[in-house]
Design a protein around this motif. Structure first.
Motif, mmCIF file in Angstrom:
data_model
loop_
_atom_site.group_PDB
_atom_site.id
_atom_site.type_symbol
_atom_site.label_atom_id
_atom_site.label_comp_id
_atom_site.label_asym_id
_atom_site.label_seq_id
_atom_site.Cartn_x
_atom_site.Cartn_y
_atom_site.Cartn_z
ATOM 1 N N LEU A 37 -12.039 -29.569 -40.920
ATOM 2 C CA LEU A 37 -12.658 -29.195 -42.192
ATOM 3 C C LEU A 37 -13.013 -27.713 -42.264
ATOM 4 O O LEU A 37 -12.564 -26.989 -43.152
ATOM 5 C CB LEU A 37 -13.927 -30.023 -42.442
ATOM 6 C CG LEU A 37 -13.750 -31.535 -42.564
ATOM 7 C CD1 LEU A 37 -15.083 -32.183 -42.897
ATOM 8 C CD2 LEU A 37 -12.723 -31.873 -43.616
ATOM 9 N N ALA A 38 -13.839 -27.249 -41.333
ATOM 10 C CA ALA A 38 -14.381 -25.897 -41.451
ATOM 11 C C ALA A 38 -13.293 -24.839 -41.312
ATOM 12 O O ALA A 38 -13.226 -23.897 -42.104
ATOM 13 C CB ALA A 38 -15.477 -25.687 -40.411
ATOM 14 N N LEU A 39 -12.418 -25.021 -40.315
ATOM 15 C CA LEU A 39 -11.379 -24.026 -40.079
ATOM 16 C C LEU A 39 -10.410 -23.917 -41.271
ATOM 17 O O LEU A 39 -10.135 -22.803 -41.725
ATOM 18 C CB LEU A 39 -10.634 -24.375 -38.782
ATOM 19 C CG LEU A 39 -10.045 -23.204 -38.010
ATOM 20 C CD1 LEU A 39 -11.115 -22.192 -37.656
ATOM 21 C CD2 LEU A 39 -9.364 -23.697 -36.745
ATOM 22 N N PRO A 40 -9.900 -25.039 -41.803
ATOM 23 C CA PRO A 40 -9.047 -24.926 -42.994
ATOM 24 C C PRO A 40 -9.755 -24.237 -44.164
ATOM 25 O O PRO A 40 -9.183 -23.374 -44.824
ATOM 26 C CB PRO A 40 -8.716 -26.378 -43.341
ATOM 27 C CG PRO A 40 -8.827 -27.109 -42.063
ATOM 28 C CD PRO A 40 -9.920 -26.427 -41.297
ATOM 29 N N LEU A 41 -11.011 -24.589 -44.377
ATOM 30 C CA LEU A 41 -11.756 -24.005 -45.497
ATOM 31 C C LEU A 41 -11.876 -22.496 -45.319
ATOM 32 O O LEU A 41 -11.625 -21.714 -46.247
ATOM 33 C CB LEU A 41 -13.151 -24.640 -45.565
ATOM 34 C CG LEU A 41 -13.996 -24.245 -46.762
ATOM 35 C CD1 LEU A 41 -13.318 -24.661 -48.052
ATOM 36 C CD2 LEU A 41 -15.366 -24.882 -46.668
ATOM 37 N N PHE A 42 -12.225 -22.088 -44.097
ATOM 38 C CA PHE A 42 -12.371 -20.664 -43.825
ATOM 39 C C PHE A 42 -11.041 -19.944 -43.989
ATOM 40 O O PHE A 42 -10.968 -18.853 -44.562
ATOM 41 C CB PHE A 42 -12.934 -20.473 -42.410
ATOM 42 C CG PHE A 42 -12.975 -19.044 -41.975
ATOM 43 C CD1 PHE A 42 -13.941 -18.178 -42.488
ATOM 44 C CD2 PHE A 42 -12.049 -18.554 -41.060
ATOM 45 C CE1 PHE A 42 -13.966 -16.853 -42.092
ATOM 46 C CE2 PHE A 42 -12.074 -17.226 -40.669
ATOM 47 C CZ PHE A 42 -13.034 -16.376 -41.187
ATOM 48 N N SER A 43 -9.970 -20.571 -43.501
ATOM 49 C CA SER A 43 -8.682 -19.877 -43.496
ATOM 50 C C SER A 43 -8.135 -19.672 -44.909
ATOM 51 O O SER A 43 -7.374 -18.735 -45.133
ATOM 52 C CB SER A 43 -7.676 -20.601 -42.600
ATOM 53 O OG SER A 43 -7.057 -21.642 -43.288
ATOM 54 N N VAL A 44 -8.524 -20.528 -45.871
ATOM 55 C CA VAL A 44 -8.085 -20.294 -47.262
ATOM 56 C C VAL A 44 -8.550 -18.914 -47.711
ATOM 57 O O VAL A 44 -7.764 -18.108 -48.226
ATOM 58 C CB VAL A 44 -8.673 -21.350 -48.228
ATOM 59 C CG1 VAL A 44 -8.295 -21.016 -49.664
ATOM 60 C CG2 VAL A 44 -8.188 -22.735 -47.880
ATOM 61 N N TYR A 46 -9.683 -16.471 -45.759
ATOM 62 C CA TYR A 46 -9.174 -15.435 -44.868
ATOM 63 C C TYR A 46 -7.786 -14.990 -45.307
ATOM 64 O O TYR A 46 -7.510 -13.793 -45.430
ATOM 65 C CB TYR A 46 -9.153 -15.973 -43.434
ATOM 66 C CG TYR A 46 -8.675 -14.968 -42.421
ATOM 67 C CD1 TYR A 46 -9.563 -14.076 -41.836
ATOM 68 C CD2 TYR A 46 -7.327 -14.914 -42.069
ATOM 69 C CE1 TYR A 46 -9.118 -13.143 -40.911
ATOM 70 C CE2 TYR A 46 -6.875 -13.989 -41.145
ATOM 71 C CZ TYR A 46 -7.776 -13.109 -40.565
ATOM 72 O OH TYR A 46 -7.341 -12.193 -39.658
ATOM 73 N N GLU A 47 -6.904 -15.962 -45.557
ATOM 74 C CA GLU A 47 -5.534 -15.635 -45.974
ATOM 75 C C GLU A 47 -5.520 -14.945 -47.338
ATOM 76 O O GLU A 47 -4.727 -14.050 -47.584
ATOM 77 C CB GLU A 47 -4.672 -16.907 -46.052
ATOM 78 C CG GLU A 47 -4.538 -17.673 -44.757
ATOM 79 C CD GLU A 47 -3.471 -17.098 -43.844
ATOM 80 O OE1 GLU A 47 -2.683 -16.265 -44.307
ATOM 81 O OE2 GLU A 47 -3.461 -17.482 -42.656
#
Lengths: 290, 276
Positions: A37-44, A46-47
């Motif tokens: 959850l957290a990593l995908p959300l952050f990476s949106v 970030y990218e």
């Protein structure tokens, strides 16, 4: 320490896990949520910002993106109120009256949740498409539903159909009908009773349903993708626009538009938590359902 | 009750039920019935041929196994997450609790492109696996990852309230009779949450079967290997093969209805145990 103290101590410990087990379980749970959850959300985000602010703003101010945002808003503005009126009508009839076939009706209302989004889109193509049931008649009268905005709205209404109803039905069932009966016997009209007695009692549940319905309406992909025809600037909603950009390897733009949708998700979760808190305080039980 | 409706002093029954039935028919029932009428025009053998084509069966297999694997993962870790959220306190617990619902709120296409980027061979997570020659994105493993994300809240949210309702007294009684912590969990707590866990599993599984948006970006979509059934429906539609698309859709719908039926049964069992 006496023998007696020791036995009390060990007894106390045995209804709780040891400290190391506790920490291990917390670590496993948080690790799982971090990974999925957290990593995908952050990476949106970030990218989206990986090439700086300028490209980000360009991506969301570009005309095709703006028209996708507009279409998404229009779709939500039609489908959410439509399902809200339906949800209230369904909950009023089901919660306040006793009639035959009620449980069948409740099951039928839940039906769209059991249908794959792609199938939800497909049924409208079969109905309104060029080779569909009503398709030839529609073509003869120059009405376009499929590969046009009305089809998108219809498919969105279908997939978000149960959200508000299934939130209100158990809530109003739990509240019973004594208050409404008292209002009616004191001379209030039906609408007065609804607006002054029922609505204040269900306001948090209503808001809860609307928030979830709106999030799904704005984010729906599968059903809308089938009926949209993907015409840039005309029948592209935000999720479809993200797909097109991504498939063109325009990753920064894809994630920029996606970040707006992720922001919507965060706002949705925030309001949802607030509503849950308020409902708890006012003693109005919410029915959490997926 | 011999009459259709019991007497009530409240107004609005005809209007509200009439509108409910009209709207339900127009939006849901009539469109869904189009699917079955379309199937009827194919005839039984026509339907059978379309529904048992090799590529169709392969896509159903991929969909089924990936959904099952994701639901198992979620049952296991969802139980741990629910346990941690109910039993322990730690800083930021509220935020973590709210975050569990992210897959309900995040559009599936966003989840799809993000997970694909993370689990690609050069992605933040994917490159650790690439070092051991394991590919996740663009393989069936990628499908499992996407479906795990989509199904994550179901088990947590069904188990959480049941776990909170397990009375401390029962656990204390078991412990005072000499049961160790593991025995208490196995003999007292687990039987209490088991129906809810199964319900959550079934909900996650049902959701995964129909999922499309998050999967297509990460799956690689190779026919016979990583092509899911909903994608096959879409590609048949794009080739104007309406009969082929309908046949797969009907199969999926029947599976969904069977699952819905099972879930209703589970929930009934669950609520009966709760009131006993």
């Amino acid at each position: 320490m006496s023998f007696n103290d020791q036995s009390i101590l060990s007894r106390k410990i045995s209804t709780h896990e040891s400290r190391s087990v506790t920490l291990l379980l917390i670590a496993v749970a948080l690790g799982y949520l971090l990974l999925f959850l957290a990593l995908p959300l952050f990476s949106v985000f970030y990218e989206a910002f990986s090439k700086g602010w300028r490209l980000y703003l360009d991506a969301i101010r570009e005309p095709d993106a703006l028209s996708a945002i507009k279409l998404t808003l229009i779709t939500a503005c039609i489908s959410v109120p439509a399902n809200l009126v339906f949800g209230i009508a369904a909950a009023w009839s089901i919660a306040k009256f006793e009639f035959r076939g009620k449980s069948l009706l409740i099951t039928l209302i839940d039906l769209p949740f059991a249908v794959s989004p792609v199938v939800s889109g497909l049924v409208y193509v079969l109905l309104f498409g060029a080779n569909g049931w009503i398709g030839p008649w529609l073509q003869a009268h120059d009405i376009k539903l499929i590969f046009a905005v009305p089809g998108i709205v219809l498919a969105t209404i279908f997939v978000t159909f149960p959200f508000i109803a299934r939130e209100l039905i158990p809530l109003m069932q739990a509240q019973g009908k004594e208050e409404e009966e008292a209002a009616i016997s004191l001379g209030a009209s039906g609408w007065q009773t609804f607006f002054r007695v029922t609505l204040p009692n269900i306001k948090w549940g209503l808001l809860y349903g609307v928030i979830l319905c709106n999030a799904r309406a704005m984010g729906e992909f599968g059903a809308v993708s089938v009926v949209s025809g993907h015409i840039r600037g005309l029948t592209n909603t935000m999720p479809l626009h993200v797909e097109i950009l991504y498939n063109e390897y325009n990753f920064v733009a894809a994630f920029s538009v996606a970040s707006l949708l992720a922001l919507l998700a965060l706002v949705t979760l925030g309001i949802k938590s607030l509503v849950e808190l308020q409902a708890k305080r006012s003693g109005e039980p919410l029915h959490h359902g997926a | 009750m011999s009459k259709f409706k019991a007497h009530s002093v409240l107004p609005g029954f005809n209007l509200s039920l009439g509108y409910t039935l009209l709207y339900l028919s127009l939006i849901v029932l009539i469109p869904l019935s189009a699917l079955f009428f379309k199937t009827a025009t194919m005839g039984w053998s026509g339907f059978y041929d379309l529904a048992t084509g090799e590529r169709v069966l392969a896509s159903l297999r991929v969909t089924f196994f990936a959904s099952f694997a994701a639901a198992v993962l979620n049952a296991l870790f969802g139980l741990i997450v629910a346990w941690v959220l109910v039993r322990y306190t730690f800083p930021g617990k509220r935020v973590v609790d709210a975050l569990v619902d992210l897959p309900f709120a995040l559009p599936t296409a966003v989840a799809g492109i993000t997970l694909a980027a993370l689990y690609a061979p050069n992605g933040w997570i994917g490159h650790y696996f690439a070092a051991y020659d394991i590919k996740i994105a663009y393989t069936p493993l990628g499908i499992v990852v996407a479906l795990t994300f989509i199904g994550l809240p179901f088990v947590v949210r069904t188990v959480q309230p049941v776990l909170a309702d397990v009375e401390a007294e029962v656990e204390e009684a078991a412990a005072s009779l000499g049961a160790g912590r593991l025995a208490v969990f196995r003999r007292v707590i687990f039987p209490a949450v088991y129906p809810a866990l199964l319900t959550g599993f079934a909900l996650a599984f049902a959701r995964a079967i129909g999922e499309y948006g998050s999967v297509i970006f990460i799956a690689g979509n190779m026919p016979y290997i990583s092509e899911i059934a909903p994608l096959l429906i879409v590609s048949k539609l794009e080739q104007y093969d309406y009969a082929g698309a309908t046949a797969i859709a009907v199969l999926m719908l029947l599976v969904s209805f069977a699952l819905l039926f099972a879930i209703n049964g589970l929930q009934w069992w669950n609520s009966r145990r709760g009131t006993r």
